[in-house]
Write a protein that holds these residues in place. Structure first.
Motif, PDB file in Angstrom:
ATOM      1  N   ALA B 235      64.768 127.886 -23.122  1.00 34.40           N
ATOM      2  CA  ALA B 235      64.324 128.532 -24.362  1.00 34.40           C
ATOM      3  C   ALA B 235      62.848 128.217 -24.524  1.00 34.40           C
ATOM      4  CB  ALA B 235      65.144 128.015 -25.542  1.00 34.40           C
ATOM      5  N   ILE B 236      62.056 128.585 -23.516  1.00 35.88           N
ATOM      6  CA  ILE B 236      60.667 128.149 -23.492  1.00 35.88           C
ATOM      7  C   ILE B 236      59.699 129.136 -24.137  1.00 35.88           C
ATOM      8  CG2 ILE B 236      60.784 126.417 -21.663  1.00 35.88           C
ATOM      9  CD1 ILE B 236      60.071 128.610 -19.667  1.00 35.88           C
ATOM     10  N   SER B 237      59.888 130.420 -23.883  1.00 33.40           N
ATOM     11  CA  SER B 237      59.082 131.438 -24.570  1.00 33.40           C
ATOM     12  C   SER B 237      59.552 132.795 -24.077  1.00 33.40           C
ATOM     13  CB  SER B 237      57.578 131.254 -24.338  1.00 33.40           C
ATOM     14  OG  SER B 237      57.283 131.487 -22.977  1.00 33.40           O
ATOM     15  N   SER B 238      58.818 133.837 -24.378  1.00 34.02           N
ATOM     16  CA  SER B 238      59.332 135.177 -24.096  1.00 34.02           C
ATOM     17  C   SER B 238      58.300 136.062 -23.414  1.00 34.02           C
ATOM     18  CB  SER B 238      59.744 135.856 -25.397  1.00 34.02           C
ATOM     19  OG  SER B 238      60.628 135.046 -26.103  1.00 34.02           O
ATOM     20  N   HIS B 239      58.812 137.087 -22.758  1.00 29.81           N
ATOM     21  CA  HIS B 239      57.997 138.180 -22.228  1.00 29.81           C
ATOM     22  C   HIS B 239      58.225 139.413 -23.092  1.00 29.81           C
ATOM     23  CE1 HIS B 239      56.682 136.620 -18.392  1.00 29.81           C
ATOM     24  NE2 HIS B 239      57.905 136.289 -18.037  1.00 29.81           N
ATOM     25  N   CYS B 240      57.220 140.247 -23.221  1.00 28.81           N
ATOM     26  CA  CYS B 240      57.384 141.504 -23.939  1.00 28.81           C
ATOM     27  C   CYS B 240      57.973 142.567 -22.997  1.00 28.81           C
ATOM     28  CB  CYS B 240      56.032 141.999 -24.451  1.00 28.81           C
ATOM     29  SG  CYS B 240      55.324 140.896 -25.680  1.00 28.81           S
ATOM     30  N   ASN B 241      58.952 143.321 -23.492  1.00 23.64           N
ATOM     31  CA  ASN B 241      59.552 144.394 -22.684  1.00 23.64           C
ATOM     32  C   ASN B 241      58.691 145.656 -22.776  1.00 23.64           C
ATOM     33  OD1 ASN B 241      61.822 142.908 -21.817  1.00 23.64           O
ATOM     34  ND2 ASN B 241      62.834 143.282 -23.780  1.00 23.64           N
ATOM     35  N   ILE B 242      57.576 145.637 -22.048  1.00 27.36           N
ATOM     36  CA  ILE B 242      56.613 146.741 -22.161  1.00 27.36           C
ATOM     37  C   ILE B 242      56.335 147.390 -20.814  1.00 27.36           C
ATOM     38  CG2 ILE B 242      55.344 146.066 -24.242  1.00 27.36           C
ATOM     39  CD1 ILE B 242      53.470 144.573 -22.175  1.00 27.36           C
ATOM     40  N   GLU B 243      57.091 146.975 -19.782  1.00 26.29           N
ATOM     41  CA  GLU B 243      56.825 147.535 -18.451  1.00 26.29           C
ATOM     42  C   GLU B 243      56.926 149.052 -18.448  1.00 26.29           C
ATOM     43  OE1 GLU B 243      58.596 144.918 -19.157  1.00 26.29           O
ATOM     44  OE2 GLU B 243      57.659 143.294 -18.017  1.00 26.29           O
ATOM     45  N   TRP B 244      57.846 149.591 -19.241  1.00 27.50           N
ATOM     46  CA  TRP B 244      58.028 151.052 -19.263  1.00 27.50           C
ATOM     47  C   TRP B 244      56.844 151.775 -19.900  1.00 27.50           C
ATOM     48  CZ3 TRP B 244      58.919 153.853 -23.922  1.00 27.50           C
ATOM     49  CH2 TRP B 244      59.062 153.050 -25.064  1.00 27.50           C
ATOM     50  N   LEU B 245      55.930 151.012 -20.511  1.00 29.00           N
ATOM     51  CA  LEU B 245      54.731 151.617 -21.113  1.00 29.00           C
ATOM     52  C   LEU B 245      53.504 151.466 -20.211  1.00 29.00           C
ATOM     53  CD1 LEU B 245      55.292 150.138 -24.675  1.00 29.00           C
ATOM     54  CD2 LEU B 245      55.610 152.534 -23.996  1.00 29.00           C
ATOM     55  N   ALA B 246      53.725 150.924 -19.005  1.00 25.32           N
ATOM     56  CA  ALA B 246      52.599 150.543 -18.146  1.00 25.32           C
ATOM     57  C   ALA B 246      51.669 151.708 -17.817  1.00 25.32           C
ATOM     58  CB  ALA B 246      53.121 149.905 -16.865  1.00 25.32           C
ATOM     59  N   ASN B 247      52.209 152.913 -17.654  1.00 23.36           N
ATOM     60  CA  ASN B 247      51.339 154.031 -17.261  1.00 23.36           C
ATOM     61  C   ASN B 247      50.735 154.774 -18.449  1.00 23.36           C
ATOM     62  OD1 ASN B 247      53.634 155.182 -18.170  1.00 23.36           O
ATOM     63  ND2 ASN B 247      53.910 156.618 -16.465  1.00 23.36           N
ATOM     64  N   THR B 248      50.811 154.179 -19.650  1.00 27.71           N
ATOM     65  CA  THR B 248      50.197 154.834 -20.811  1.00 27.71           C
ATOM     66  C   THR B 248      48.831 154.207 -21.088  1.00 27.71           C
ATOM     67  OG1 THR B 248      51.037 153.241 -22.424  1.00 27.71           O
ATOM     68  CG2 THR B 248      52.503 155.065 -21.850  1.00 27.71           C
ATOM     69  N   ASN B 249      48.111 154.798 -22.026  1.00 25.16           N
ATOM     70  CA  ASN B 249      46.826 154.196 -22.411  1.00 25.16           C
ATOM     71  C   ASN B 249      46.943 153.369 -23.691  1.00 25.16           C
ATOM     72  OD1 ASN B 249      47.251 156.273 -24.173  1.00 25.16           O
ATOM     73  ND2 ASN B 249      45.154 157.077 -24.106  1.00 25.16           N
ATOM     74  N   LEU B 250      48.182 152.929 -24.017  1.00 26.55           N
ATOM     75  CA  LEU B 250      48.359 152.114 -25.225  1.00 26.55           C
ATOM     76  C   LEU B 250      47.860 150.689 -24.977  1.00 26.55           C
ATOM     77  CD1 LEU B 250      51.944 153.265 -26.291  1.00 26.55           C
ATOM     78  CD2 LEU B 250      49.716 154.150 -27.062  1.00 26.55           C
ATOM     79  N   ASP B 251      47.435 150.032 -26.055  1.00 25.90           N
ATOM     80  CA  ASP B 251      46.994 148.640 -25.937  1.00 25.90           C
ATOM     81  C   ASP B 251      48.230 147.743 -25.922  1.00 25.90           C
ATOM     82  OD1 ASP B 251      46.150 146.024 -26.277  1.00 25.90           O
ATOM     83  OD2 ASP B 251      44.456 146.581 -27.557  1.00 25.90           O
ATOM     84  N   ILE B 252      48.642 147.355 -24.688  1.00 26.53           N
ATOM     85  CA  ILE B 252      49.832 146.518 -24.533  1.00 26.53           C
ATOM     86  C   ILE B 252      49.444 145.130 -24.014  1.00 26.53           C
ATOM     87  CG2 ILE B 252      51.512 148.389 -24.292  1.00 26.53           C
ATOM     88  CD1 ILE B 252      51.299 148.063 -21.250  1.00 26.53           C
ATOM     89  N   SER B 253      48.259 144.675 -24.420  1.00 26.58           N
ATOM     90  CA  SER B 253      47.791 143.371 -23.945  1.00 26.58           C
ATOM     91  C   SER B 253      48.663 142.229 -24.476  1.00 26.58           C
ATOM     92  CB  SER B 253      46.334 143.162 -24.352  1.00 26.58           C
ATOM     93  OG  SER B 253      46.181 143.423 -25.735  1.00 26.58           O
ATOM     94  N   ASN B 254      49.279 142.430 -25.658  1.00 22.47           N
ATOM     95  CA  ASN B 254      50.209 141.439 -26.213  1.00 22.47           C
ATOM     96  C   ASN B 254      51.122 142.222 -27.146  1.00 22.47           C
ATOM     97  OD1 ASN B 254      51.578 139.435 -27.548  1.00 22.47           O
ATOM     98  ND2 ASN B 254      49.760 138.561 -28.531  1.00 22.47           N
ATOM     99  N   GLY B 255      52.362 142.489 -26.702  1.00 28.59           N
ATOM    100  CA  GLY B 255      53.193 143.420 -27.460  1.00 28.59           C
ATOM    101  C   GLY B 255      52.511 144.770 -27.448  1.00 28.59           C
ATOM    102  N   VAL B 256      52.593 145.499 -28.554  1.00 32.98           N
ATOM    103  CA  VAL B 256      51.898 146.786 -28.662  1.00 32.98           C
ATOM    104  C   VAL B 256      51.078 146.749 -29.945  1.00 32.98           C
ATOM    105  CG1 VAL B 256      52.137 149.295 -28.678  1.00 32.98           C
ATOM    106  CG2 VAL B 256      53.883 147.895 -27.541  1.00 32.98           C
ATOM    107  N   LEU B 257      49.777 146.931 -29.804  1.00 34.86           N
ATOM    108  CA  LEU B 257      48.883 146.896 -30.971  1.00 34.86           C
ATOM    109  C   LEU B 257      49.146 148.107 -31.860  1.00 34.86           C
ATOM    110  CD1 LEU B 257      46.456 145.463 -32.341  1.00 34.86           C
ATOM    111  CD2 LEU B 257      44.969 146.990 -31.011  1.00 34.86           C
ATOM    112  N   THR B 258      49.204 147.878 -33.176  1.00 34.46           N
ATOM    113  CA  THR B 258      49.406 148.994 -34.100  1.00 34.46           C
ATOM    114  C   THR B 258      48.421 148.915 -35.257  1.00 34.46           C
ATOM    115  OG1 THR B 258      50.859 148.018 -35.774  1.00 34.46           O
ATOM    116  CG2 THR B 258      51.895 148.691 -33.705  1.00 34.46           C
ATOM    117  N   ASP B 259      48.340 150.019 -36.001  1.00 31.45           N
ATOM    118  CA  ASP B 259      47.599 150.007 -37.267  1.00 31.45           C
ATOM    119  C   ASP B 259      48.583 149.682 -38.388  1.00 31.45           C
ATOM    120  OD1 ASP B 259      49.042 152.302 -37.686  1.00 31.45           O
ATOM    121  OD2 ASP B 259      47.310 153.647 -37.837  1.00 31.45           O
TER     122      ASP B 259
END
Ligand SMILES: Cc1cc2nc3c(=O)[nH]c(=O)nc-3n(C[C@H](O)[C@H](O)[C@H](O)COP(=O)(O)OP(=O)(O)OC[C@H]3O[C@@H](n4cnc5c(N)ncnc54)[C@H](O)[C@@H]3O)c2cc1C
Ligand code: SF4
Lengths: 63, 401
Positions: B235-259
């Motif tokens: 139970a050390i820490s987590s990864h974000c499940n964002i691999e399926w967003l890899a080919n987008t231009n979204l800011d996925i540097s840590n989770g997904v950045l939103t307004d």
């Protein structure tokens, strides 16, 4: 009218429900939950919010 | 033609977004794509009371309301990519789903230790129902259990395993359990309470490897110490499940950045009107605290973000006049968390982890208590053990600052 049920075996008296509908749920002087078992239909939204925020998922609306 | 929404992630965040879309009058098709085969269920009991009893889907499933009766659940087939131009999500089985509105709700998965001898059976994480079922089977009385990680989940598992009669050692690189959210005074006290329940600690240490050939017989620490064990819970820490967003231009540097409307933001800084984020993955600034976007891994966030997305996205899809106005509203959910360990009800509000000073404001350190957390003398969080009514006074103050 809607009927509200709280599973008192599950309830840990966190009081999150109180913020959503203070006239229906309250913590008594001993920090224990007390609630009114029926509410007007227009209060469904508030009661659903209370259901949503209950960490123990102890509240249900009896359909 | 009526509009459609695709939600990726069939857990709490996805469910709350679907409910909120319906509550805000959206009548088009809603499809929820989920990696797990289970309909949405509640995760917190998986390290607490449900782990102590029998772990079943029934015990943790969210009740599905009538509003979401007509939602299509496409389960057991994860999304593998999305094309934001053509607005199509693709899944592992090759199915495609067109959308007018997309909700990203794919959450986190546990990070596991990288161990040379790591293939041995007996390793566990606790994120999913299936994880908890597997772990429960190994938590037999007398089992020697090592828990890696001393955050809330690691400490809850340690407490539950003690309750089940296991021998438990907690190994963590931190100096005290739960120190990051709680600060040293409370963390040291909680360590004392765990120790009084028989948990052993190896703090300031990492795990180097597992000992054993066919089955694992122990855990080797970074200083060479061998802890005899047959169960390891990571139970050390987590990864974000964002691999399926890899080919987008979204800011996925840590989770997904939103307004503040929870619209996903591109690496160029532009919000995408058709794409929203809920739950553990959403990284947003909260004006209650400051303008730094953060992900918040607390249970009230899927509900709060789901409700917000339901309101904004339904307005966007119906081309409502007030869309821009709605989207510009501030979003200020109060982070709310709790943890059950032994007979302790720990409850917190705000962001105590950001504090530079804290103060015991009610109760006794060794008993029920309330700790208030300040950043530059401004109240920023509160944590209580018991004393609900007192904690709530500070909660109210947090909302008014
Ligand atoms: C054991 C445990 C105990 C916890 N206890 C507490 C607590 O006491 N208090 C508290 O405040 N919080 C607690 N939490 C945190 C809380 O449960 C989370 O904040 C919450 O579950 C987040 O919900 P979510 O919907 O954002 O993400 P998740 O619940 O992680 O759901 C994401 C879902 O998306 C699925 N998915 C991933 N990738 C894909 C893909 N490519 N396609 C389709 N589906 C995908 C996943 O399989 C998963 O079902 C706990 C968490 C755990 C694991
Ligand atoms: S929120 Fe749930 S657990 Fe808390 S007092 Fe209300 S019913 Fe009980």
């Amino acid at each position: 009218m809607i009927t509200i049920d709280v599973d008192m075996d599950k309830c840990q008296h966190y009081g999150q429900c109180v913020f959503e509908a203070p006239d229906i749920f309250k913590l008594n002087d001993n920090d224990k939950l007390e609630f009114v078992a029926t509410a007007d239909d227009i209060r469904r939204g508030d009661v659903e919010s209370a259901v949503d925020v209950c960490p123990m998922q102890a509240i249900s609306i009896v359909e | 033609m009526s509009k459609s929404v695709v939600i990726v992630g069939a857990s709490m965040g996805g469910l709350r977004a679907a409910e909120a879309l319906r509550n805000n009058g959206f009548e088009g098709q809603i499809t929820v794509i989920g990696e797990e085969i289970h309909a949405p269920y509640n995760r917190p009991p998986l390290s607490k009371e449900v782990l102590a009893k029998e772990v079943t889907h029934d015990a943790v499933a969210f009740k599905l309301r009538t509003q979401v009766e007509d939602v299509i659940w496409h389960l057991g087939d994860p999304a593998t990519s999305v094309d934001l131009e053509t607005q199509v999500v693709k899944t592992n089985s090759g199915k495609t789903f067109e959308y007018d509105g997309l909700v990203i709700a794919s959450g986190l998965r546990p990070r596991v230790l990288n161990l040379p001898n790591g293939k041995l059976p007996g390793r566990h994480t606790v994120r999913t129902l299936d994880d908890a079922i597997g772990l429960r089977a190994d938590l037999v009385p007398g089992a020697k259990v090592v828990v890696a990680g001393a955050g809330f989940i690691g400490c809850e598992v340690a407490a539950t395993a003690r309750g089940l009669g296991c021998e438990v050692t907690n190994v963590a690189i931190d100096s005290f359990p739960m120190i990051r959210p709680l600060g040293e005074t409370l963390a040291a006290e909680l360590q004392r309470r765990h120790e009084s329940h028989g948990v052993h600690f190896r703090l300031g240490h990492g795990i180097r490897d597992l000992a054993g050939t066919d089955s694992f017989t122990g855990v080797i620490l970074d200083d060479g110490e061998l802890l005899e064990a047959t169960v390891l819970v990571e139970a050390i820490s987590s990864h974000c499940n964002i691999e399926w967003l890899a080919n987008t231009n979204l800011d996925i540097s840590n989770g997904v950045l939103t307004d503040s409307a929870l619209r996903a933001i591109t690496t160029d800084g532009d919000p995408v009107n058709a794409v929203y984020v809920v739950g553990d993955l959403a990284r947003f600034a909260n004006p209650l605290f400051d303008d730094e976007p953060r992900r918040i891994e607390h249970w009230n966030i899927p509900t709060e973000t789901g409700k917000r997305v339901g309101a904004v996205l339904s307005a966007y899809l119906s081309q409502a006049d007030n869309f821009a106005e709605l989207a510009a509203l501030p979003f200020t959910p109060l982070p709310t968390f709790w943890s059950d360990q032994y007979d302790m009800k720990i409850q917190g509000f705000g962001m105590p982890g950001l504090a530079n000073r804290y103060e015991l404001v009610a109760g006794e350190l060794t008993d029920e208590l309330v700790m208030a957390y300040f950043r530059n003398d401004i109240l920023i969080g509160v944590v209580g053990i018991g004393m609900t009514a007192e904690v709530m006074k500070y909660r109210k103050q947090l909302l008014s600052t």
